[in-house]
Design an enzyme around this catalytic site. Structure first.
Site, mmCIF file in Angstrom:
data_model
loop_
_atom_site.group_PDB
_atom_site.id
_atom_site.type_symbol
_atom_site.label_atom_id
_atom_site.label_comp_id
_atom_site.label_asym_id
_atom_site.label_seq_id
_atom_site.Cartn_x
_atom_site.Cartn_y
_atom_site.Cartn_z
ATOM 1 N N PRO A 9 0.794 -1.228 0.000
ATOM 2 C CA PRO A 9 0.000 0.000 0.000
ATOM 3 C C PRO A 9 0.826 1.278 0.000
ATOM 4 C CG PRO A 9 -0.899 -1.556 1.579
ATOM 5 C CD PRO A 9 0.395 -2.135 1.086
ATOM 6 N N HIS A 77 3.704 -4.464 9.348
ATOM 7 C CA HIS A 77 3.581 -4.394 10.796
ATOM 8 C C HIS A 77 2.433 -5.205 11.379
ATOM 9 C CE1 HIS A 77 6.406 -1.294 9.874
ATOM 10 N NE2 HIS A 77 5.491 -0.632 9.200
ATOM 11 N N ASP A 84 1.896 -15.485 6.317
ATOM 12 C CA ASP A 84 1.603 -16.892 6.058
ATOM 13 C C ASP A 84 1.826 -17.248 4.593
ATOM 14 O OD1 ASP A 84 0.982 -17.176 8.736
ATOM 15 O OD2 ASP A 84 -1.198 -17.235 8.415
ATOM 16 N N HIS A 97 12.765 -2.115 2.768
ATOM 17 C CA HIS A 97 12.076 -0.881 3.155
ATOM 18 C C HIS A 97 12.910 0.296 2.692
ATOM 19 C CE1 HIS A 97 9.120 -3.017 5.479
ATOM 20 N NE2 HIS A 97 10.112 -3.749 5.954
ATOM 21 N N ILE A 98 12.260 1.275 2.089
ATOM 22 C CA ILE A 98 12.951 2.462 1.591
ATOM 23 C C ILE A 98 13.533 3.261 2.756
ATOM 24 C CG2 ILE A 98 12.597 4.667 0.406
ATOM 25 C CD1 ILE A 98 10.422 3.112 -1.277
ATOM 26 N N SER A 99 12.726 3.432 3.794
ATOM 27 C CA SER A 99 13.183 4.171 4.977
ATOM 28 C C SER A 99 13.686 3.181 6.023
ATOM 29 C CB SER A 99 12.044 5.007 5.563
ATOM 30 O OG SER A 99 11.051 4.161 6.128
ATOM 31 N N ARG A 108 6.378 1.074 13.705
ATOM 32 C CA ARG A 108 7.026 0.667 12.453
ATOM 33 C C ARG A 108 8.233 -0.234 12.686
ATOM 34 N NH1 ARG A 108 4.800 3.670 8.265
ATOM 35 N NH2 ARG A 108 4.031 5.711 8.897
#
Length: 149
Positions: A9, A77, A84, A97-99, A108
């Site tokens: 998302p 998260h 699963d 993860h970009i950050s 987070r």
């Protein structure tokens, strides 16, 4: 070798959301960089982004890939269904993860998918995806011999 690159998302909004956190590149620029890296490495890339958890689960359940590179976005998260589905997939799984999720809000810093992934790359921006692809190719040469699979 075939790699599925999954984005969850809001990643389709790259370039217009929180540039100080996610950088200024757009989702299309991310896709182009990944496609270039895969072409350079002789890898078939299947890129998929959805804002819908079930769509991501359905894509993983096809299980016709050698590796999955996944940035699940906020689903990281709390999505046990995504966890699963990843657990069912027996190929290589790399969380990206970009950050740096560990240097942000407390919620987070917990990933429910990390436990079923080989590793996590966080905080390196777009480069994290490219490093994950490099690693997947490296691992495939160990498994399949030279030529990547």
């Amino acid at each position: 070798m075939k790699i599925l690159v999954l984005n969850g998302p809001n990643l389709n909004m790259l370039g217009s959301r929180e540039k100080s956190i996610y950088g200024g590149f757009t989702y299309d620029e991310l896709r182009e960089a990944i496609e270039r890296k895969c072409l350079e490495k002789g890898v078939v890339a299947d890129l998929f982004q959805s804002n819908h958890e079930g769509d991501l689960v359905d894509r993983i359940q096809r299980i016709d890939y050698d590796a999955v590179v996944i940035n699940a976005g906020a689903l990281t998260h709390y999505s046990y269904s995504l966890r699963d589905a990843l657990e069912l997939f027996k190929g290589l799984k790399i969380e990206v993860h970009i950050s740096n999720i560990f240097a942000r809000e407390e919620f987070r810093s917990r990933s429910v998918i990390s436990a079923v992934c080989k590793g996590t790359i966080a905080g390196l921006g777009l480069q994290g995806y490219l490093l994950a692809i490099e690693y997947a190719v490296f691992k495939s040469t160990l498994v399949f011999g030279s030529g990547g699979g």
